[in-house]
Design a protein around this motif. Structure first.
Motif, mmCIF file in Angstrom:
data_model
loop_
_atom_site.group_PDB
_atom_site.id
_atom_site.type_symbol
_atom_site.label_atom_id
_atom_site.label_comp_id
_atom_site.label_asym_id
_atom_site.label_seq_id
_atom_site.Cartn_x
_atom_site.Cartn_y
_atom_site.Cartn_z
ATOM 1 N N LYS A 115 0.830 -1.206 0.000
ATOM 2 C CA LYS A 115 0.000 0.000 0.000
ATOM 3 C C LYS A 115 0.864 1.255 0.000
ATOM 4 O O LYS A 115 0.569 2.229 -0.721
ATOM 5 C CB LYS A 115 -0.923 -0.008 1.220
ATOM 6 N N GLU A 116 1.919 1.251 0.796
ATOM 7 C CA GLU A 116 2.795 2.419 0.877
ATOM 8 C C GLU A 116 3.565 2.602 -0.433
ATOM 9 O O GLU A 116 3.702 3.722 -0.931
ATOM 10 C CB GLU A 116 3.766 2.248 2.052
ATOM 11 N N TYR A 117 4.047 1.505 -0.997
ATOM 12 C CA TYR A 117 4.840 1.567 -2.229
ATOM 13 C C TYR A 117 3.989 2.054 -3.397
ATOM 14 O O TYR A 117 4.472 2.780 -4.277
ATOM 15 C CB TYR A 117 5.424 0.185 -2.529
ATOM 16 N N MET A 118 2.732 1.674 -3.411
ATOM 17 C CA MET A 118 1.841 2.075 -4.506
ATOM 18 C C MET A 118 1.613 3.581 -4.559
ATOM 19 O O MET A 118 1.260 4.115 -5.614
ATOM 20 C CB MET A 118 0.496 1.354 -4.367
ATOM 21 N N LYS A 119 1.830 4.262 -3.444
ATOM 22 C CA LYS A 119 1.618 5.709 -3.422
ATOM 23 C C LYS A 119 2.565 6.431 -4.378
ATOM 24 O O LYS A 119 2.228 7.491 -4.902
ATOM 25 C CB LYS A 119 1.819 6.232 -1.995
ATOM 26 N N THR A 120 3.732 5.858 -4.585
ATOM 27 C CA THR A 120 4.710 6.497 -5.472
ATOM 28 C C THR A 120 5.025 5.653 -6.706
ATOM 29 O O THR A 120 5.852 6.047 -7.530
ATOM 30 C CB THR A 120 6.020 6.771 -4.707
ATOM 31 N N SER B 25 2.509 3.861 -9.053
ATOM 32 C CA SER B 25 1.162 3.456 -9.467
ATOM 33 C C SER B 25 1.165 2.603 -10.727
ATOM 34 O O SER B 25 0.104 2.141 -11.166
ATOM 35 C CB SER B 25 0.289 4.699 -9.694
ATOM 36 N N SER C 36 -6.085 -2.487 -6.091
ATOM 37 C CA SER C 36 -6.759 -1.414 -6.820
ATOM 38 C C SER C 36 -7.358 -2.045 -8.070
ATOM 39 O O SER C 36 -7.219 -3.256 -8.294
ATOM 40 C CB SER C 36 -5.772 -0.298 -7.202
#
Length: 254
Positions: free
Chosen positions: A191-196, A198, A217
């Motif tokens: 979840k954290e990695y997906m923030k930067t 995508s 997602s």
């Protein structure tokens, strides 16, 4: 278009696994069953319970598995080997003798126009200070060289018994079951990695010994591969879809 396969966590040679030879043979039969269907096979770490190479010595055993890997690479199948937290200490043998492509860090790769984040999973999102210290020590080149000053018999006994003790601390020698979305470190990391990042289509991990497919997602899916001790699970990507399968003797699977 040939399939791409992903599997992890066989822990071959474990002193805590009573069915070692049966387990290795089952793994080899699976690899043999997919050798004409596979374009690439990704082994995402801890295929050995402890692997440490010396200059002129490698661990005893595993000949069926290593022979099958060599056969696959000789056939032109790409075999990618990601080191885990039990098989860090590899210094060229697997690449030179077996033809694997070695990865010592997480990798982002493109496969059939999809973006994959691949890693064993140890150290990702886990806040445990003791584990972080041990991981840092195991990856330290000075510590690795000190280990190789020890006679191979003592070095292997040290590593295998450490791994056995670690496994037997758990109930039935098995990892904890799924702890929930808010507690699983690999989910929190993703979840954290997906923030930067995508652009990732699939996050695929080993390490946790649980079988998990989870939509993160509309675009992104998380896969944790289970293990090859009790579950005998793997993921297969056919160019369009990702599936988790279980290898059952005598059954034909994709």
């Amino acid at each position: 278009m040939k399939n791409i396969y992903f599997l992890a966590d066989a822990h071959l040679g474990s002193l805590a696994i009573p069915h070692q030879r049966t387990q290795e043979r089952r793994l080899v039969r699976f690899l043999d069953s997919i050798k004409h269907k596979a374009s690439a096979i990704y082994l995402l770490g801890d295929m050995f319970d402890f692997w440490n190479e010396y200059k002129y010595v490698v661990p005893k055993g595993y000949t069926r598995f290593l022979g099958k890997i060599s056969e696959l690479t000789d056939m032109g199948v790409e075999v990618h080997y990601f080191t885990g937290n039990h098989d860090i200490w590899t210094y060229g043998y697997l690449e030179k003798e077996c033809g694997v492509i070695l990865h010592t860090q997480p990798e982002t790769v493109e496969i059939y126009d999809k973006i994959f984040f691949l890693a064993h999973g140890d150290g990702l999102g886990d806040p445990d200070a003791k584990f972080k210290f041990l991981r840092k020590m195991f990856h330290n080149r000075t510590c690795q060289k000190l280990l190789n000053f020890v006679h191979p018999w003592w070095g292997m006994q040290l590593g295998l018994n450490w791994a056995k003790h670690s496994r037997l601390k758990r109930a039935d020698g098995k990892e904890a079951p799924f702890m929930g979305e808010d507690k699983e470190y690999l989910i929190l990391f993703t979840k954290e990695y997906m923030k930067t990042h995508s652009n990732i289509d699939y996050f695929i991990f080993g390490h946790r010994h649980i079988e998990l497919e989870m939509k993160m997602s509309r675009k992104t899916e998380l896969v944790i591969l289970g293990d090859w001790i009790w579950q005998f699970t793997y993921a297969v990507f056919d160019g369009e879809h990702m599936f988790i399968q279980q290898y059952i003797e005598g059954e034909s699977k994709p």
